[in-house]
Design an enzyme around this catalytic site. Structure first.
Site, PDB file in Angstrom:
ATOM      1  N   HIS A  41      18.572  40.265  87.811  1.00  0.00           N
ATOM      2  CA  HIS A  41      18.902  38.769  87.321  1.00  0.00           C
ATOM      3  C   HIS A  41      17.929  37.993  87.949  1.00  0.00           C
ATOM      4  O   HIS A  41      16.769  37.709  88.491  1.00  0.00           O
ATOM      5  CB  HIS A  41      19.612  38.091  88.386  1.00  0.00           C
ATOM      6  CG  HIS A  41      19.934  37.597  89.250  1.00  0.00           C
ATOM      7  ND1 HIS A  41      20.510  39.286  91.005  1.00  0.00           N
ATOM      8  CD2 HIS A  41      19.754  37.012  90.462  1.00  0.00           C
ATOM      9  CE1 HIS A  41      20.166  38.662  91.178  1.00  0.00           C
ATOM     10  NE2 HIS A  41      19.437  37.625  91.523  1.00  0.00           N
ATOM     11  N   LEU A  42      16.549  37.521  86.676  1.00  0.00           N
ATOM     12  CA  LEU A  42      15.757  35.968  86.514  1.00  0.00           C
ATOM     13  C   LEU A  42      16.614  35.141  86.466  1.00  0.00           C
ATOM     14  O   LEU A  42      17.572  34.970  86.353  1.00  0.00           O
ATOM     15  CB  LEU A  42      15.694  36.384  85.359  1.00  0.00           C
ATOM     16  CG  LEU A  42      14.527  35.589  84.649  1.00  0.00           C
ATOM     17  CD1 LEU A  42      13.186  36.058  86.019  1.00  0.00           C
ATOM     18  CD2 LEU A  42      13.561  35.912  83.538  1.00  0.00           C
ATOM     19  N   HIS A  43      15.718  34.019  87.515  1.00  0.00           N
ATOM     20  CA  HIS A  43      16.273  33.190  87.859  1.00  0.00           C
ATOM     21  C   HIS A  43      15.552  31.751  86.890  1.00  0.00           C
ATOM     22  O   HIS A  43      13.933  32.123  87.073  1.00  0.00           O
ATOM     23  CB  HIS A  43      15.945  32.846  89.402  1.00  0.00           C
ATOM     24  CG  HIS A  43      16.691  33.549  90.639  1.00  0.00           C
ATOM     25  ND1 HIS A  43      17.937  31.792  91.504  1.00  0.00           N
ATOM     26  CD2 HIS A  43      17.243  34.495  91.200  1.00  0.00           C
ATOM     27  CE1 HIS A  43      18.640  33.150  92.320  1.00  0.00           C
ATOM     28  NE2 HIS A  43      17.817  33.969  91.767  1.00  0.00           N
ATOM     29  N   GLY A  72      15.600  38.344  99.602  1.00  0.00           N
ATOM     30  CA  GLY A  72      16.729  37.581  98.983  1.00  0.00           C
ATOM     31  C   GLY A  72      17.680  37.656  98.338  1.00  0.00           C
ATOM     32  O   GLY A  72      18.135  36.934  97.979  1.00  0.00           O
ATOM     33  N   GLN A  73      17.224  38.901  98.265  1.00  0.00           N
ATOM     34  CA  GLN A  73      18.523  39.721  97.266  1.00  0.00           C
ATOM     35  C   GLN A  73      19.578  39.338  97.235  1.00  0.00           C
ATOM     36  O   GLN A  73      19.941  39.620  98.810  1.00  0.00           O
ATOM     37  CB  GLN A  73      17.797  41.056  96.537  1.00  0.00           C
ATOM     38  CG  GLN A  73      18.998  41.501  94.912  1.00  0.00           C
ATOM     39  CD  GLN A  73      18.646  42.691  94.501  1.00  0.00           C
ATOM     40  OE1 GLN A  73      17.159  43.232  94.680  1.00  0.00           O
ATOM     41  NE2 GLN A  73      18.816  42.338  93.366  1.00  0.00           N
ATOM     42  N   ASP A  98      23.835  28.562  87.990  1.00  0.00           N
ATOM     43  CA  ASP A  98      23.686  29.419  89.390  1.00  0.00           C
ATOM     44  C   ASP A  98      24.645  28.264  90.092  1.00  0.00           C
ATOM     45  O   ASP A  98      24.594  27.182  90.552  1.00  0.00           O
ATOM     46  CB  ASP A  98      21.906  29.213  90.173  1.00  0.00           C
ATOM     47  CG  ASP A  98      22.084  30.363  91.375  1.00  0.00           C
ATOM     48  OD1 ASP A  98      22.231  31.194  91.729  1.00  0.00           O
ATOM     49  OD2 ASP A  98      23.477  29.048  92.357  1.00  0.00           O
ATOM     50  N   ASN A 149      14.084  37.916  92.603  1.00  0.00           N
ATOM     51  CA  ASN A 149      14.134  38.744  94.385  1.00  0.00           C
ATOM     52  C   ASN A 149      15.078  39.951  94.270  1.00  0.00           C
ATOM     53  O   ASN A 149      15.591  40.701  93.475  1.00  0.00           O
ATOM     54  CB  ASN A 149      14.967  37.833  95.510  1.00  0.00           C
ATOM     55  CG  ASN A 149      14.721  36.656  95.138  1.00  0.00           C
ATOM     56  OD1 ASN A 149      14.011  36.100  95.591  1.00  0.00           O
ATOM     57  ND2 ASN A 149      16.326  35.355  95.797  1.00  0.00           N
TER      58      ASN A 149
HETATM   59  P1  5GP Z   1      19.472  36.672  94.550  1.00  0.00           P
HETATM   60  O1  5GP Z   1      20.463  36.010  96.215  1.00  0.00           O
HETATM   61  O2  5GP Z   1      20.226  37.470  94.482  1.00  0.00           O
HETATM   62  O3  5GP Z   1      17.995  36.587  94.462  1.00  0.00           O
HETATM   63  O4  5GP Z   1      20.727  35.608  94.083  1.00  0.00           O
HETATM   64  C1  5GP Z   1      21.846  35.120  93.571  1.00  0.00           C
HETATM   65  C2  5GP Z   1      22.121  34.114  93.054  1.00  0.00           C
HETATM   66  O5  5GP Z   1      23.428  34.388  92.634  1.00  0.00           O
HETATM   67  C3  5GP Z   1      22.118  33.127  94.086  1.00  0.00           C
HETATM   68  O6  5GP Z   1      21.338  32.241  93.829  1.00  0.00           O
HETATM   69  C4  5GP Z   1      23.605  32.472  94.233  1.00  0.00           C
HETATM   70  O7  5GP Z   1      23.672  31.122  94.311  1.00  0.00           O
HETATM   71  C5  5GP Z   1      24.447  33.358  92.726  1.00  0.00           C
HETATM   72  N1  5GP Z   1      25.449  33.115  92.448  1.00  0.00           N
HETATM   73  C6  5GP Z   1      26.546  34.070  93.695  1.00  0.00           C
HETATM   74  N2  5GP Z   1      28.151  34.303  93.247  1.00  0.00           N
HETATM   75  C7  5GP Z   1      27.505  33.684  91.439  1.00  0.00           C
HETATM   76  C8  5GP Z   1      28.830  33.744  91.232  1.00  0.00           C
HETATM   77  O8  5GP Z   1      30.112  34.110  91.708  1.00  0.00           O
HETATM   78  N3  5GP Z   1      28.836  32.556  90.063  1.00  0.00           N
HETATM   79  C9  5GP Z   1      27.544  31.885  90.021  1.00  0.00           C
HETATM   80  N4  5GP Z   1      27.074  31.289  88.689  1.00  0.00           N
HETATM   81  N5  5GP Z   1      26.236  32.440  90.093  1.00  0.00           N
HETATM   82  C10 5GP Z   1      27.118  33.292  91.991  1.00  0.00           C
END
Ligand code: 5GP
Ligand code: ZN
Length: 112
Positions: free
Chosen positions: A98-100, A91-92, A30, A85
């Site tokens: 995507h799986l964190h 929080g998405q 991330d 999310n």
């Molecule tokens: P969400 O908030 O949708 O669950 O998670 C999106 C995640 O993607 C966030 O933790 C954010 O830091 C990450 N992210 C967004 N844009 C990029 C990118 O261009 N490269 C990488 N490696 N991570 C990203």
């Protein structure tokens, strides 16, 4: 999908710090890590969010978790949190499933 950052990462149009790749999934660090280990695993198929999956995605979604287990084992990470999310209020921010994988520090439960 043209407008999707994660599809661009899959296509190599946007660089990423890759940690795992196979035919179906890609995992990368991330860009804004919330813990010492913060990896995102994405299916190469563009699906905006968990609410959009159907039974035809059962194998794909199962594989996402198997990939997480494999990556954590490779990194000798025994304790970690897996988060997906779904929707803005949850929080998405990127609408490609995507799986964190979050680990390397202690975490509280319940989350905020
Ligand atoms: P969400 O908030 O949708 O669950 O998670 C999106 C995640 O993607 C966030 O933790 C954010 O830091 C990450 N992210 C967004 N844009 C990029 C990118 O261009 N490269 C990488 N490696 N991570 C990203
Ligand atoms: Zn996408």
């Amino acid at each position: 999908m043209d407008d999707c950052i994660f599809c661009k990462i899959i296509d190599g149009e946007i660089p990423s710090d890759k940690v795992y790749e196979d035919e179906t999934f890609l995992a990368f660090n991330d860009v804004n890590p919330q813990a010492p280990t913060h990896i995102l695993i994405i299916p190469k198929k563009h699906i905006p969010k968990i609410s959009d999956i159907t039974e035809s995605d059962n194998e794909l979604i199962g594989g996402l978790f198997t990939a997480a287990a494999k990556i954590c084992k490779e990194k000798s990470l025994s304790d970690f949190r897996l988060v997906i999310n779904n929707g803005e209020d949850a929080g998405q921010t990127v609408f490609h499933i995507h799986l964190h994988i979050i680990g390397g520090r202690s975490m509280e439960w319940p989350p905020g």
